[in-house]
Design a protein around this motif. Structure first.
Motif, PDB file in Angstrom:
ATOM      1  N   PRO B 304     -30.114  53.099  -6.764  1.00 35.79           N
ATOM      2  CA  PRO B 304     -29.267  52.453  -5.748  1.00 35.79           C
ATOM      3  C   PRO B 304     -29.574  50.984  -5.548  1.00 35.79           C
ATOM      4  O   PRO B 304     -28.667  50.193  -5.291  1.00 35.79           O
ATOM      5  CB  PRO B 304     -29.569  53.248  -4.479  1.00 35.79           C
ATOM      6  N   LYS B 305     -30.847  50.594  -5.686  1.00 42.00           N
ATOM      7  CA  LYS B 305     -31.206  49.210  -5.393  1.00 42.00           C
ATOM      8  C   LYS B 305     -30.577  48.228  -6.370  1.00 42.00           C
ATOM      9  O   LYS B 305     -30.469  47.046  -6.080  1.00 42.00           O
ATOM     10  CB  LYS B 305     -32.724  49.037  -5.385  1.00 42.00           C
ATOM     11  N   GLU B 306     -30.188  48.703  -7.549  1.00 40.22           N
ATOM     12  CA  GLU B 306     -29.589  47.800  -8.527  1.00 40.22           C
ATOM     13  C   GLU B 306     -28.089  48.000  -8.689  1.00 40.22           C
ATOM     14  O   GLU B 306     -27.478  47.460  -9.604  1.00 40.22           O
ATOM     15  CB  GLU B 306     -30.299  47.961  -9.875  1.00 40.22           C
ATOM     16  N   ALA B 307     -27.500  48.778  -7.793  1.00 37.82           N
ATOM     17  CA  ALA B 307     -26.063  49.040  -7.898  1.00 37.82           C
ATOM     18  C   ALA B 307     -25.286  47.740  -7.702  1.00 37.82           C
ATOM     19  O   ALA B 307     -25.649  46.889  -6.892  1.00 37.82           O
ATOM     20  CB  ALA B 307     -25.641  50.060  -6.840  1.00 37.82           C
ATOM     21  N   LEU B 308     -24.199  47.578  -8.482  1.00 38.67           N
ATOM     22  CA  LEU B 308     -23.359  46.384  -8.344  1.00 38.67           C
ATOM     23  C   LEU B 308     -22.516  46.435  -7.081  1.00 38.67           C
ATOM     24  O   LEU B 308     -22.116  45.416  -6.537  1.00 38.67           O
ATOM     25  CB  LEU B 308     -22.424  46.251  -9.558  1.00 38.67           C
ATOM     26  N   VAL B 309     -22.193  47.641  -6.629  1.00 35.97           N
ATOM     27  CA  VAL B 309     -21.313  47.814  -5.472  1.00 35.97           C
ATOM     28  C   VAL B 309     -21.884  48.899  -4.573  1.00 35.97           C
ATOM     29  O   VAL B 309     -22.262  49.963  -5.053  1.00 35.97           O
ATOM     30  CB  VAL B 309     -19.889  48.243  -5.931  1.00 35.97           C
ATOM     31  N   ASP B 310     -21.940  48.642  -3.280  1.00 40.00           N
ATOM     32  CA  ASP B 310     -22.260  49.669  -2.288  1.00 40.00           C
ATOM     33  C   ASP B 310     -23.577  50.399  -2.515  1.00 40.00           C
ATOM     34  O   ASP B 310     -23.684  51.598  -2.244  1.00 40.00           O
ATOM     35  CB  ASP B 310     -21.122  50.721  -2.237  1.00 40.00           C
ATOM     36  N   GLY B 311     -24.582  49.708  -2.996  1.00 44.91           N
ATOM     37  CA  GLY B 311     -25.858  50.360  -3.237  1.00 44.91           C
ATOM     38  C   GLY B 311     -26.459  50.951  -1.972  1.00 44.91           C
ATOM     39  O   GLY B 311     -27.059  52.018  -1.997  1.00 44.91           O
ATOM     40  N   LEU B 312     -26.264  50.288  -0.855  1.00 50.92           N
ATOM     41  CA  LEU B 312     -26.892  50.719   0.390  1.00 50.92           C
ATOM     42  C   LEU B 312     -26.429  52.097   0.838  1.00 50.92           C
ATOM     43  O   LEU B 312     -27.145  52.818   1.516  1.00 50.92           O
ATOM     44  CB  LEU B 312     -26.595  49.695   1.501  1.00 50.92           C
ATOM     45  N   GLN B 313     -25.211  52.466   0.444  1.00 48.18           N
ATOM     46  CA  GLN B 313     -24.716  53.757   0.901  1.00 48.18           C
ATOM     47  C   GLN B 313     -24.876  54.856  -0.136  1.00 48.18           C
ATOM     48  O   GLN B 313     -24.506  55.991   0.120  1.00 48.18           O
ATOM     49  CB  GLN B 313     -23.250  53.638   1.345  1.00 48.18           C
ATOM     50  N   SER B 314     -25.452  54.520  -1.285  1.00 48.13           N
ATOM     51  CA  SER B 314     -25.620  55.520  -2.347  1.00 48.13           C
ATOM     52  C   SER B 314     -26.916  56.291  -2.181  1.00 48.13           C
ATOM     53  O   SER B 314     -27.949  55.722  -1.841  1.00 48.13           O
ATOM     54  CB  SER B 314     -25.619  54.832  -3.720  1.00 48.13           C
TER      55      SER B 314
END
Lengths: 338, 338, 338, 338
Positions: B304-314
């Motif tokens: 999640p910390k490296e997600a391009l979009v919406d990492g905080l909610q993953s």
């Protein structure tokens, strides 16, 4: 400001912190945890003070600021869950607590019947309104003192604590004589003089969320109770006002995990006022327990069709009994009892 | 208008009703139930017509009006629950269906990793965005066609149906070639030309609730899909916009029992977009199942910390696996499986 | 990032900034003011770049970041008020512009009659819907192409520019052939593919606020139009969705001064859709002008009682004529004309 | 129920209606208009009574039901506009009344300075808070009794009536001794015991709209004041809570024409609390007058940057003086004075 004291701190060291605060015109609240003492330093302008003022005192481990508007209700002040005790019933522990009964006390027969039903089905606390804050001055306003007397009588008969609403500072003394828990209604959540009065009284209180209050405002209102030294505070989510009209209010299910994260106070849910219709109550009640609520406040009437107030949202005895069985299953699936 | 036909009605009798409707410039939709045939008569001015026009025809049992704005999505048109079938997975039946995966498809490695995790944990459908409708034109807009190809590849590898969003009428043909379920996002809930296009396509579709749509408007939007003869419609509650800001949207848990009462369509819940923060997702997901939802749409990212979009909610893989265990318990407590 | 160039900057210096941006994969938009050139550097990750990259280039005076989500719509990018010109009519200047006419084009007679009335009363632009996005698929969807042809015919007859709604990317080409201003409806405010298509087209556009869009989201949606180089953008406040039900939407009067402070784009108000009832329209229209709006979009029908769509919120010819007189007074009291 | 009496009705006939009502346990309120007497029959269950009970009495012209929840505040009970008189100042007449001053009374110097400024600029009434209901118990709560004494002193010095807030039933007696108008704050709009107490007191009162109250709930709250025979009621729109965050609350400009249509009570607007920022106040104030408001409640502080409470939303003396000039122009353009 939050002052955390070292393990093994002495009474003198705690006292020195308190004296320092008082000399600056600030208030103080203590959280005497099992292995740590935390002191909240309270006042309108603590933001301008240096934390060093307290950090240099003996016995102090660390000093930090609470950036949230609420202080005493926050997890920063008290990291363990608070448990509120009402005549042997604990709210905030492993057991889910159900408070059930009629919206308004109408007469002895109705209240006795309701008490019998809800107790048999497993509710721990009897609810019933004696003072009814009604939108219109021309609507039934409750039995008032007579209602309180009936509540007290039925409580003694059934050995079940009772909860009832108090709507004015004038009545706090009287209502607390009869009831085990005072309820502050949604429309009074920011009636600060009422909160202060109940705070000074020190009795258990259920603080309903205002219908357009943010979670932060709700917890800050709880600070009014806690600031007077009353720690017997239970929060109650009962739905917020939104554009959606299929239910009377939109129950904010997310407020449950938000509160569990931000506050140490127990939180219960009132599905009846949120729904405004009995058919929607069971689903909301189940969801509340699944989301982590510590209890429920449910309207049950021996004969909903003849209720003087809010009959449409009241469960019948058989509906309530069925719901309690469902809730017991959900409680177990999240590691709790009911 | 709803025309209920008698048991044992003949094809000719049904045809006569259809012809009568057409001669009046009205549309027709059939619900061929196991023991009853129901015909919806559709048009802008059916309110001005007498029900007798159809009541006198042979084979007609009764004619009634639907007072709600939605017709085909209503329980009046179809009293049994609809079940949507996607490559062997049934949404709306006893089994709770979990659709999980990353908000946006980023690359093959990420998608393969996500597919592995969610399948192992028990999800039945893989989600992943190829077209991302972003608030700002300067933000990452998704891999688009390349993303669709990756989704199809991973689907074949893991034998798991995939769901992805379609944002424009131009893309319906393309996206439906690659995906098993099309998703209409909240901001497009009332993009009626898009709905009509997907309706004509006839493929399974998840219709997210608009962030300020009433339940009635949402079901009326579903009518746009159903009116074209596409009955593969799944609703998705994803939170509404209110004044509360601790979560990104306020999940309207009450909409679940409201829909179950008013509509035959299956409904799933997206706790990730509602919450906007991974820590709130599990409580909302549990509540959704307890309230009666037929499934969940959850964001899971291998990192999640490296997600391009919406990492905080993953959710991370381990958080998702833990949540699935909790959900299984809740599902069983309400008589379902997962 | 906003790059302000020195007075007397050369074309080569400007070009060097553009080249630098392009070499980094970033977009560029120029604001060629009368005495200053401002260059917006656009892209998803400009936040990670050092401002020095551009600050060191010759001709650059200063480089700053825009902290708001919207960039091109912001006052930071363009400090002077933008004026949109439509066939001789200027929106955003001293003169208040009134766009009036029926909600839906019904037939030639109705449109001619409406055009006559609104022109005589002082309106500068004729409005009329050919494509009607309706909540239900069974309601009247507009005359579509026939409606466009009628609009164009009446425009030529009365020498008055016309505005009409476009609801799908497919139709942008066609509608812009007939209409002088395209209208993007509230439900399409975040239909980003539609915005991009209109942005590329370059024609004047009225962007209505989504019914639950924040002002920031609305301005960020305008960035989709501006990013394609279309600067002919007019904003339209038409009410937001709240809990209040006496009017159809709650007109957010405060958005007018908020936009005047944060953006250079002209803003008009649609009191008709906000009110949902003709009796409330005049007060809202007067308030809008007093608050600083640059124009109004008002529904007027020759015979409101027989309107196919939204008759209840349409003004009659005599009501509209009376309102225009009131508005002229208000306009003068705030130093403008009408 | 509304009983309209014939022209030339006698005192005996009126009395007979009152007696009939009392014999049924119902309340009564009289509206003695210049050419018509109207009697409201009040009680929780008038809906179940036949109108004939009163229609047959001598002198009765007609009997009708008020279908709205509010009765005494409705135009049905009183068709002419009510005018509230405060020491020579009339609210609800042709002249727009401006009530201005600091949010909180801080000291004599500040209050004297504020009084001088607002009186010179044309305000008719001085506002200033002595009791401040604050969200947090640790914030400044107002000077309380000392503040009241200062208000009374400055009132006598400047010959200007003063308005101040009362927050608890305990304080009604005290506050009404010092102030000319009592203000009920938004958070107390449904503090029914407070309303009843003020209703019995009979003094002029400004009833602010609750931040999530519908117009109907607000007018029904006014009924609590009117039911006690207090007709000196002024309504105050101060913004409602919505999802929009650029201003503190969303001023509901539409409530002005809605109230003018449904109620006879005068209505003023508080742009300061709605906006939360001084830069937005002038536009909202102008819009309020243009929409038909009878007055304004504006925060003015001699030195906003040093205000103890709400400095950001207070106008400076020069800003206020400039605004008053603008408002005078708007007032004239709608046929009123200021």
């Amino acid at each position: 400001m939050i002052v955390e004291m070292r393990k093994g701190v002495t009474a003198e060291e705690i006292d020195a912190v308190k004296q320092r605060a008082k000399s600056l015109g600030l208030g103080v609240q203590l959280n005497l945890g099992t292995d740590k003492v935390v002191i909240a330093i309270l006042g309108g302008n603590t933001g301008q003070l240096s934390t060093d003022i307290f950090a240099v005192l003996p016995g102090v481990e660390s000093v930090s600021r609470i950036m949230k508007p609420y202080k005493l209700a926050s997890r920063e002040f008290r990291s363990q869950d608070s448990i509120v005790s009402i005549g042997g019933v604990e709210v905030g522990g492993k057991k889910i607590v159900v408070m059930a009964g009629p919206c308004a006390v109408e007469n002895e027969e109705q209240l006795v019947e309701a008490a019998k039903v809800v107790k048999e089905a497993g509710a721990s606390i009897l609810r019933g309104g004696a003072y009814k804050p009604r939108t219109s001055p021309f609507a039934f306003q409750g039995l008032q003192k007579v209602g309180l007397e009936l509540l007290a009588k039925v409580r003694d008969q059934f050995k079940v604590p009772v909860i009832t609403e108090v709507v004015d500072t004038h009545d706090v003394q009287l209502v607390s004589k009869y009831a085990d828990i005072l309820q502050v209604g949604a429309r009074n959540m920011q009636n600060f003089t009422l909160l202060t009065e109940i705070g000074m009284k020190g009795c258990p209180v259920v603080l309903k969320r205002g219908l357009s209050a943010t979670v932060a405002e709700w917890l800050t209102a709880a600070d009014y109770l806690l600031a007077e030294g009353n720690h017997q505070v239970i929060l109650c989510e009962r739905g917020i006002r939104t554009f959606e009209t299929t239910a009377r209010f939109s129950l904010d299910i997310t407020s449950i995990p938000v509160i569990k994260k931000s506050s140490h106070l127990p939180v219960v849910v009132d599905p009846s006022h949120a729904a405004g219709h009995f058919a929607l109550v069971p689903a909301i009640a189940r969801a509340a327990i699944a989301a982590g609520a510590d209890g429920l406040l449910i309207e049950v009437h021996p004969n909903p069709k003849e209720a003087l107030v809010d009959g449409l949202q009241s469960l019948s005895p058989s509906d309530f009994t069925r719901l309690m069985k469902e809730l017991r299953q959900i409680a177990e699936s999240v590691g709790r009892t009911l």
